[in-house]
Design a protein around this motif. Structure first.
Motif, PDB file in Angstrom:
ATOM      1  N   VAL A 144       0.925  -1.426   0.006  1.00 48.90           N
ATOM      2  CA  VAL A 144       0.017  -0.188  -0.124  1.00 48.90           C
ATOM      3  C   VAL A 144       0.718   1.369   0.180  1.00 48.90           C
ATOM      4  N   ARG A 145       2.141   1.057   0.188  1.00 53.67           N
ATOM      5  CA  ARG A 145       2.983   2.280   0.521  1.00 53.67           C
ATOM      6  C   ARG A 145       2.665   3.454   1.276  1.00 53.67           C
ATOM      7  N   LEU A 146       2.060   3.188   2.564  1.00 56.39           N
ATOM      8  CA  LEU A 146       1.337   4.171   3.119  1.00 56.39           C
ATOM      9  C   LEU A 146       2.306   5.298   3.601  1.00 56.39           C
ATOM     10  N   GLY A 147       3.454   4.975   3.704  1.00 55.50           N
ATOM     11  CA  GLY A 147       4.747   6.224   4.049  1.00 55.50           C
ATOM     12  C   GLY A 147       5.096   6.673   2.793  1.00 55.50           C
ATOM     13  N   LEU A 158       6.785  10.388   2.781  1.00 59.13           N
ATOM     14  CA  LEU A 158       6.668  10.634   4.262  1.00 59.13           C
ATOM     15  C   LEU A 158       7.847  11.521   4.665  1.00 59.13           C
ATOM     16  N   GLY A 159       8.974  11.131   4.269  1.00 60.36           N
ATOM     17  CA  GLY A 159      10.391  11.651   4.660  1.00 60.36           C
ATOM     18  C   GLY A 159      10.622  12.996   4.460  1.00 60.36           C
ATOM     19  N   GLY A 160       9.936  13.609   3.243  1.00 56.47           N
ATOM     20  CA  GLY A 160      10.060  14.908   2.838  1.00 56.47           C
ATOM     21  C   GLY A 160       8.825  15.519   3.463  1.00 56.47           C
ATOM     22  N   SER A 161       7.586  15.215   3.508  1.00 53.87           N
ATOM     23  CA  SER A 161       6.468  15.948   3.888  1.00 53.87           C
ATOM     24  C   SER A 161       6.087  15.895   5.225  1.00 53.87           C
ATOM     25  N   ARG A 162       6.613  14.767   6.065  1.00 52.88           N
ATOM     26  CA  ARG A 162       5.924  14.366   7.220  1.00 52.88           C
ATOM     27  C   ARG A 162       4.680  14.065   7.591  1.00 52.88           C
ATOM     28  N   ARG A 163       4.149  14.114   6.206  1.00 49.64           N
ATOM     29  CA  ARG A 163       2.681  13.756   6.255  1.00 49.64           C
ATOM     30  C   ARG A 163       2.109  12.542   5.477  1.00 49.64           C
ATOM     31  N   LEU A 164       1.038  11.697   5.936  1.00 46.42           N
ATOM     32  CA  LEU A 164       0.638  10.960   4.958  1.00 46.42           C
ATOM     33  C   LEU A 164      -0.127  11.371   3.755  1.00 46.42           C
ATOM     34  N   GLU A 192      -2.853  11.870   0.705  1.00 50.87           N
ATOM     35  CA  GLU A 192      -4.171  11.357   0.510  1.00 50.87           C
ATOM     36  C   GLU A 192      -4.433  10.023  -0.153  1.00 50.87           C
ATOM     37  N   ALA A 193      -3.429   9.949  -1.443  1.00 49.99           N
ATOM     38  CA  ALA A 193      -3.633   8.670  -2.117  1.00 49.99           C
ATOM     39  C   ALA A 193      -3.285   7.579  -1.366  1.00 49.99           C
ATOM     40  N   ALA A 194      -2.120   7.715  -0.652  1.00 54.08           N
ATOM     41  CA  ALA A 194      -1.586   6.539   0.140  1.00 54.08           C
ATOM     42  C   ALA A 194      -2.511   6.179   1.291  1.00 54.08           C
ATOM     43  N   ILE A 195      -3.300   7.183   1.796  1.00 54.48           N
ATOM     44  CA  ILE A 195      -4.396   6.834   2.727  1.00 54.48           C
ATOM     45  C   ILE A 195      -5.459   6.110   2.165  1.00 54.48           C
ATOM     46  N   ALA A 196      -6.004   6.438   0.935  1.00 54.86           N
ATOM     47  CA  ALA A 196      -7.312   6.052   0.253  1.00 54.86           C
ATOM     48  C   ALA A 196      -6.671   4.408  -0.214  1.00 54.86           C
ATOM     49  N   ARG A 226       3.781   6.141  13.370  1.00 56.62           N
ATOM     50  CA  ARG A 226       4.575   6.922  14.309  1.00 56.62           C
ATOM     51  C   ARG A 226       4.996   8.083  14.066  1.00 56.62           C
ATOM     52  N   ALA A 227       5.655   8.223  12.597  1.00 58.13           N
ATOM     53  CA  ALA A 227       6.100   9.487  12.411  1.00 58.13           C
ATOM     54  C   ALA A 227       5.406  10.536  11.527  1.00 58.13           C
ATOM     55  N   ALA A 228       3.951  10.289  11.105  1.00 60.24           N
ATOM     56  CA  ALA A 228       3.370  11.353  10.327  1.00 60.24           C
ATOM     57  C   ALA A 228       2.673  12.160  11.474  1.00 60.24           C
ATOM     58  N   GLU A 229       3.018  13.590  10.976  1.00 57.20           N
ATOM     59  CA  GLU A 229       2.059  14.418  11.653  1.00 57.20           C
ATOM     60  C   GLU A 229       0.623  14.203  11.722  1.00 57.20           C
ATOM     61  N   ASN A 230       0.101  13.753  10.375  1.00 60.75           N
ATOM     62  CA  ASN A 230      -1.392  13.330  10.565  1.00 60.75           C
ATOM     63  C   ASN A 230      -1.525  11.945  10.857  1.00 60.75           C
ATOM     64  N   GLY A 231      -0.891  11.157  11.619  1.00 57.48           N
ATOM     65  CA  GLY A 231      -1.033   9.865  12.025  1.00 57.48           C
ATOM     66  C   GLY A 231      -2.221   9.434  12.940  1.00 57.48           C
TER      67      GLY A 231
END
Length: 353
Positions: free
Chosen positions: A60-63, A66-72, A74-78, A108-113
Motif C-alpha cells: 500500500v506504500r502508506l509512507g 513521508l520522509g519529505g513532507s512528514r505527512r501521509l 491522501e492517495a496513500a491513505i485511500a 508513528r512518524a506522520a504528523e497526521n497519523g
C-alpha cells in the motif's frame, strides 16, 4: 463488526469471549500495517501450534513521501483504507473472536497519523494500535525466534521494514517461549527502512556508488548498537536471522524459484557467500530486469536494493557465516501471544517460538 483494538479486547459482534470458548471455536487475527505493506493472518489453535485459515497481503506504500513532507498523502491513505476494508471483510467472514491490529513506523512518524487512525476507525470500522518501536522489536522476536539455531549461543535477529528496521541480540538456546523476553539482551530500532532509504537515494537506477552511499548511512545509524553488543560476534555458532521482503527475496532468487513459494523459503539457511552472490546479481540488474524477476515484481523493484543496502550494513557490522531466512514475523508473534494469553495450549506444549 465491532472494532478489534488495543490488546485485542474486542471481537466481531455477537462473538463469545475467547476465555469461555472451546479451543476449536476460537479464531484469532493479527494485522500488521507497515510503511509499505498491509498484512493480515487469521488462524485457529491446532495442537501445540496454530493453523492459518486466511491471509492477506497488499503493498500500500502508506509512507510514500513521508520522509519529505512528514505527512501521509491522501492517495496513500485511500489505498490503505481500501486494503483494511478487505481485511475487515475477511475477519468477519472467518468469525474472528480475538484480534490485535497494529500500525508501525509510518503512523508513528506522520504528523497526521492520529487523523489517519480516526479515518480508519470511521471508514474501515477498525481500531488500529500504533505500537512503539520496542513492542515492534519484541513481536518480531516472538514470531521468528523459533528459527534460531538451538545450538547457537547468540544470534542477531533483524526485521527490515518500510520505514524502520529492528534488530535484537538473542542469547542462549532456551526452548521455553515464556523465557523469550529474557533472551533479548539488547535491541534497537533504526529510523530507516526500504521506502525511506530508496526515496532519499533513489531506487530505480542504483549504481555501486549509490549503493555504498545507502550502506554508509545505515552503518552510521547502527554503530551505537554495534558497540553495545560487540561481544555477540564472539558467540559460538553465531548467525544472523532475518525477516522481511528483502531477505525472502534474496532467498527466492538464490533458490531460482520461478514463482515465490513460502514453503521453500521459510527456514532456509544461506551461507554468507551465497548472500553476497545474490546481492551482486541484483545490483547488476536493470530496473526492468528486477521487475521481471518472479521473486521481486514491479511493485518492489525500486525497493529491493535499498533493502540489500540495509542488510549489507548489518552483515558488515555483525559478520557471520550463516543467515537464516524467516518468512514470518510480527503477525505470527501477535498470534502466539494472544493464544498464550488465552491458555489454548497445554502446559509444556507451547510453540517453540
Amino acid at each position: 463488526m465491532a472494532k478489534p483494538g488495543r490488546n485485542a479486547g474486542s471481537a466481531p459482534s455477537g462473538a463469545v469471549a475467547g476465555s469461555r470458548m472451546s479451543q476449536e471455536r476460537r479464531t484469532y487475527a493479527a494485522l500488521d500495517l507497515g510503511t509499505n505493506n498491509c498484512r493480515l493472518l487469521v488462524a485457529r489453535p491446532n495442537g501445540d501450534g496454530f493453523r492459518v485459515v486466511d491471509a492477506f497481503s497488499r503493498i500500500v506504500r502508506l509512507g510514500e513521501g513521508l520522509g519529505g513532507s512528514r505527512r501521509l498523502k491522501e492517495a496513500a491513505i485511500a489505498r490503505t483504507i481500501d486494503a483494511l476494508q478487505v481485511c475487515r471483510t475477511k475477519m468477519e467472514a472467518r468469525g474472528v473472536t480475538r484480534a490485535r491490529l497494529i500500525a508501525t513506523e509510518a503512523c508513528r512518524a506522520a504528523e497526521n497519523g492520529a487523523e489517519f487512525i480516526q479515518r480508519v476507525r470511521e471508514e474501515a470500522l477498525l481500531d488500529l494500535e500504533v505500537v512503539d518501536r520496542e513492542t515492534e522489536a519484541h513481536l518480531a522476536v516472538a514470531g521468528c525466534a523459533a528459527l534460531a539455531d538451538p545450538h547457537a549461543e547468540g544470534a542477531i535477529l533483524f526485521d527490515i521494514g518500510g520505514g524502520s528496521s529492528e534488530l535484537a541480540w538473542l542469547t542462549g538456546a532456551a526452548r521455553d517461549r515464556r523465557s523469550l523476553r529474557q533472551r533479548v539482551r539488547a535491541w534497537t530500532s533504526l529510523p530507516v527502512g526500504v521506502v525511506t532509504l530508496a526515496e532519499r537515494h533513489g531506487g530505480v537506477h542504483v549504481d555501486r556508488e549509490g549503493f555504498e552511499g545507502m550502506v554508509a548511512e545505515v552503518l552510521g545509524l547502527i554503530s551505537e548498537f554495534a558497540q553495545e553488543v560487540g561481544s555477540a560476534r564472539r558467540c559460538q555458532r553465531f548467525h544472523l536471522l532475518g525477516t522481511s521482503g528483502t531477505v525472502t527475496t534474496i532467498a527466492g532468487v538464490h533458490l531460482g524459484l520461478k514463482r515465490y513459494d513460502r514453503r521453500q523459503v521459510d527456514g532456509v539457511w544461506m551461507q554468507d557467500g551465497d548472500v553476497t552472490d545474490v546481492m551482486e546479481r541484483l545490483l547488476g540488474m536493470s530496473f526492468d530486469e528486477r521487475a521481471a524477476n518472479p521473486c521481486i515484481g514491479n511493485e518492489r523493484a525500486d525497493l529491493v536494493l535499498a533493502g540489500c543496502a540495509i542488510l549489507e550494513a548489518i552483515r558488515r557490522t555483525f559478520p557471520a557465516g550463516r543467515l537464516r531466512i524467516a518468512d514470518r514475523g510480527l503477525r505470527e508473534g501477535i498470534l502466539m501471544q494472544l493464544m498464550d494469553e488465552d491458555g489454548v495450549w497445554a502446559p509444556g506444549r507451547r510453540p517453540n517460538a
